[in-house]
Design a protein around this motif. Structure first.
Motif, PDB file in Angstrom:
ATOM      1  N   GLU A 190      35.981  43.968  46.980  1.00 25.05           N
ATOM      2  CA  GLU A 190      37.129  43.185  47.441  1.00 25.05           C
ATOM      3  C   GLU A 190      36.834  42.509  48.780  1.00 25.05           C
ATOM      4  O   GLU A 190      37.228  41.376  49.007  1.00 25.05           O
ATOM      5  N   GLY A 191      36.135  43.207  49.663  1.00 25.15           N
ATOM      6  CA  GLY A 191      35.746  42.601  50.937  1.00 25.15           C
ATOM      7  C   GLY A 191      34.846  41.392  50.743  1.00 25.15           C
ATOM      8  O   GLY A 191      34.955  40.397  51.460  1.00 25.15           O
ATOM      9  N   ILE A 192      33.975  41.462  49.744  1.00 25.35           N
ATOM     10  CA  ILE A 192      33.058  40.348  49.460  1.00 25.35           C
ATOM     11  C   ILE A 192      33.822  39.149  48.916  1.00 25.35           C
ATOM     12  O   ILE A 192      33.621  38.021  49.358  1.00 25.35           O
ATOM     13  N   ILE A 193      34.713  39.380  47.955  1.00 23.89           N
ATOM     14  CA  ILE A 193      35.392  38.236  47.350  1.00 23.89           C
ATOM     15  C   ILE A 193      36.502  37.681  48.242  1.00 23.89           C
ATOM     16  O   ILE A 193      36.940  36.556  48.028  1.00 23.89           O
ATOM     17  N   GLU A 194      36.953  38.446  49.230  1.00 18.35           N
ATOM     18  CA  GLU A 194      37.880  37.862  50.206  1.00 18.35           C
ATOM     19  C   GLU A 194      37.173  36.798  51.034  1.00 18.35           C
ATOM     20  O   GLU A 194      37.756  35.770  51.365  1.00 18.35           O
ATOM     21  N   LEU A 195      35.901  37.029  51.333  1.00 17.53           N
ATOM     22  CA  LEU A 195      35.121  36.046  52.096  1.00 17.53           C
ATOM     23  C   LEU A 195      34.728  34.845  51.243  1.00 17.53           C
ATOM     24  O   LEU A 195      34.765  33.709  51.701  1.00 17.53           O
ATOM     25  N   ASN A 196      34.329  35.111  50.008  1.00 20.31           N
ATOM     26  CA  ASN A 196      33.888  34.060  49.082  1.00 20.31           C
ATOM     27  C   ASN A 196      34.539  34.306  47.730  1.00 20.31           C
ATOM     28  O   ASN A 196      33.978  35.014  46.895  1.00 20.31           O
ATOM     29  N   GLY A 244      25.645  33.212  44.696  1.00 19.54           N
ATOM     30  CA  GLY A 244      24.422  33.633  44.031  1.00 19.54           C
ATOM     31  C   GLY A 244      24.574  33.880  42.539  1.00 19.54           C
ATOM     32  O   GLY A 244      25.572  33.528  41.916  1.00 19.54           O
ATOM     33  N   THR A 245      23.570  34.555  41.998  1.00 17.25           N
ATOM     34  CA  THR A 245      23.497  34.755  40.555  1.00 17.25           C
ATOM     35  C   THR A 245      24.334  35.926  40.064  1.00 17.25           C
ATOM     36  O   THR A 245      24.433  36.136  38.854  1.00 17.25           O
ATOM     37  N   ASN A 246      24.931  36.707  40.948  1.00 17.99           N
ATOM     38  CA  ASN A 246      25.750  37.834  40.528  1.00 17.99           C
ATOM     39  C   ASN A 246      27.169  37.426  40.143  1.00 17.99           C
ATOM     40  O   ASN A 246      27.957  38.258  39.720  1.00 17.99           O
ATOM     41  N   PHE A 247      27.503  36.160  40.302  1.00 15.87           N
ATOM     42  CA  PHE A 247      28.833  35.654  39.986  1.00 15.87           C
ATOM     43  C   PHE A 247      28.713  34.445  39.068  1.00 15.87           C
ATOM     44  O   PHE A 247      27.942  33.535  39.343  1.00 15.87           O
ATOM     45  N   VAL A 248      29.489  34.447  37.986  1.00 17.82           N
ATOM     46  CA  VAL A 248      29.500  33.320  37.047  1.00 17.82           C
ATOM     47  C   VAL A 248      30.947  32.923  36.810  1.00 17.82           C
ATOM     48  O   VAL A 248      31.778  33.763  36.453  1.00 17.82           O
ATOM     49  N   THR A 249      31.263  31.649  37.002  1.00 15.14           N
ATOM     50  CA  THR A 249      32.611  31.166  36.742  1.00 15.14           C
ATOM     51  C   THR A 249      32.763  30.930  35.245  1.00 15.14           C
ATOM     52  O   THR A 249      32.058  30.120  34.659  1.00 15.14           O
ATOM     53  N   VAL A 250      33.685  31.653  34.633  1.00 10.97           N
ATOM     54  CA  VAL A 250      33.913  31.575  33.192  1.00 10.97           C
ATOM     55  C   VAL A 250      34.896  30.462  32.859  1.00 10.97           C
ATOM     56  O   VAL A 250      34.779  29.795  31.841  1.00 10.97           O
ATOM     57  N   HIS A 251      35.894  30.260  33.728  1.00 10.10           N
ATOM     58  CA  HIS A 251      36.896  29.212  33.539  1.00 10.10           C
ATOM     59  C   HIS A 251      37.302  28.695  34.915  1.00 10.10           C
ATOM     60  O   HIS A 251      37.402  29.469  35.862  1.00 10.10           O
ATOM     61  N   LYS A 267      40.596  30.124  38.875  1.00  6.80           N
ATOM     62  CA  LYS A 267      39.198  30.319  38.503  1.00  6.80           C
ATOM     63  C   LYS A 267      39.055  31.739  37.972  1.00  6.80           C
ATOM     64  O   LYS A 267      39.565  32.677  38.569  1.00  6.80           O
ATOM     65  N   ILE A 268      38.375  31.878  36.837  1.00  5.70           N
ATOM     66  CA  ILE A 268      38.082  33.202  36.294  1.00  5.70           C
ATOM     67  C   ILE A 268      36.591  33.433  36.446  1.00  5.70           C
ATOM     68  O   ILE A 268      35.779  32.605  36.041  1.00  5.70           O
ATOM     69  N   VAL A 269      36.254  34.559  37.064  1.00  4.22           N
ATOM     70  CA  VAL A 269      34.869  34.840  37.433  1.00  4.22           C
ATOM     71  C   VAL A 269      34.423  36.164  36.829  1.00  4.22           C
ATOM     72  O   VAL A 269      35.171  37.139  36.826  1.00  4.22           O
ATOM     73  N   LYS A 270      33.194  36.175  36.326  1.00  9.70           N
ATOM     74  CA  LYS A 270      32.542  37.389  35.856  1.00  9.70           C
ATOM     75  C   LYS A 270      31.494  37.747  36.894  1.00  9.70           C
ATOM     76  O   LYS A 270      30.690  36.899  37.287  1.00  9.70           O
ATOM     77  N   ALA A 271      31.523  39.000  37.368  1.00 11.83           N
ATOM     78  CA  ALA A 271      30.611  39.385  38.442  1.00 11.83           C
ATOM     79  C   ALA A 271      29.955  40.728  38.154  1.00 11.83           C
ATOM     80  O   ALA A 271      30.487  41.548  37.389  1.00 11.83           O
ATOM     81  N   ARG A 272      28.814  40.933  38.769  1.00 11.52           N
ATOM     82  CA  ARG A 272      28.164  42.233  38.733  1.00 11.52           C
ATOM     83  C   ARG A 272      28.721  43.062  39.874  1.00 11.52           C
ATOM     84  O   ARG A 272      28.846  42.581  40.993  1.00 11.52           O
ATOM     85  N   LEU A 273      29.027  44.306  39.570  1.00  9.61           N
ATOM     86  CA  LEU A 273      29.574  45.213  40.565  1.00  9.61           C
ATOM     87  C   LEU A 273      28.563  46.325  40.799  1.00  9.61           C
ATOM     88  O   LEU A 273      28.252  47.091  39.891  1.00  9.61           O
ATOM     89  N   ALA A 274      28.029  46.397  42.014  1.00  4.08           N
ATOM     90  CA  ALA A 274      27.068  47.442  42.351  1.00  4.08           C
ATOM     91  C   ALA A 274      27.808  48.774  42.437  1.00  4.08           C
ATOM     92  O   ALA A 274      28.762  48.912  43.188  1.00  4.08           O
ATOM     93  N   CYS A 275      27.375  49.738  41.666  1.00  2.83           N
ATOM     94  CA  CYS A 275      28.019  51.057  41.621  1.00  2.83           C
ATOM     95  C   CYS A 275      27.009  52.106  42.081  1.00  2.83           C
ATOM     96  O   CYS A 275      25.958  52.275  41.465  1.00  2.83           O
ATOM     97  N   LYS A 276      27.329  52.785  43.176  1.00  3.70           N
ATOM     98  CA  LYS A 276      26.415  53.795  43.720  1.00  3.70           C
ATOM     99  C   LYS A 276      26.122  54.900  42.719  1.00  3.70           C
ATOM    100  O   LYS A 276      25.009  55.417  42.672  1.00  3.70           O
ATOM    101  N   SER A 277      27.108  55.291  41.947  1.00  4.93           N
ATOM    102  CA  SER A 277      26.915  56.369  40.971  1.00  4.93           C
ATOM    103  C   SER A 277      25.897  55.989  39.900  1.00  4.93           C
ATOM    104  O   SER A 277      25.237  56.855  39.335  1.00  4.93           O
ATOM    105  N   LEU A 278      25.779  54.709  39.622  1.00  2.00           N
ATOM    106  CA  LEU A 278      24.845  54.239  38.592  1.00  2.00           C
ATOM    107  C   LEU A 278      23.450  53.976  39.143  1.00  2.00           C
ATOM    108  O   LEU A 278      22.503  53.854  38.387  1.00  2.00           O
TER     109      LEU A 278
END
Length: 127
Positions: free
Chosen positions: A47-53, A58-65, A71-82
């Motif tokens: 949430e802190g990242i997408i508040e700024l942008n 970069g390549t971790n975000f793709v605008t779907v619509h 704007k609808i965006v598909k993004a990669r979410l870095a998960c520490k547990s994974l």
């Protein structure tokens, strides 16, 4: 000698940003949080990242619509547990209200692609 403090850049809309979730997203999040305990902290960091942008960088975000107000965006979410970046999150960004709506979250190993029907239903309800 003077000291400088270098902090995180304050978001443009920090006090105005709102994060909402679809009921389906809430169910998925609760289920995934049981498997991946760091997910709630990872989501806060995201949430802190997408508040700024809002549409990401970069390549971790793709605008779907995209339209003039939404704007609808598909993004990669870095998960520490994974220890990997295989979590995916779909969200809508409303320009006019500076609102984010989480549509879907899923683990890439469990599900190959996003639920396009859910995105279409969300677009129908908003537009």
């Amino acid at each position: 000698m003077s000291m400088f403090f270098i902090g995180r850049k304050k978001p443009r809309f920090a006090s105005m940003s709102h994060f909402n979730q679809l009921p389906e997203f809430e169910k998925e999040l609760k289920r995934l949080e049981k498997k991946y305990p760091s997910l709630s902290d990872d989501l806060k960091r995201f949430e802190g990242i997408i508040e700024l942008n809002p549409v990401g960088i970069g390549t971790n975000f793709v605008t779907v619509h995209h339209s003039s107000n939404l704007k609808i965006v598909k993004a990669r979410l870095a998960c520490k547990s994974l220890r990997d970046r295989s979590m995916r999150i779909i969200y809508a960004y409303h320009n006019d209200a500076v609102t984010f709506v989480y549509i879907e979250i899923y683990f890439k190993g469990d599900k190959e692609n996003e639920n396009r029907e859910r995105i279409k239903n969300y677009l129908k309800s908003v537009l």
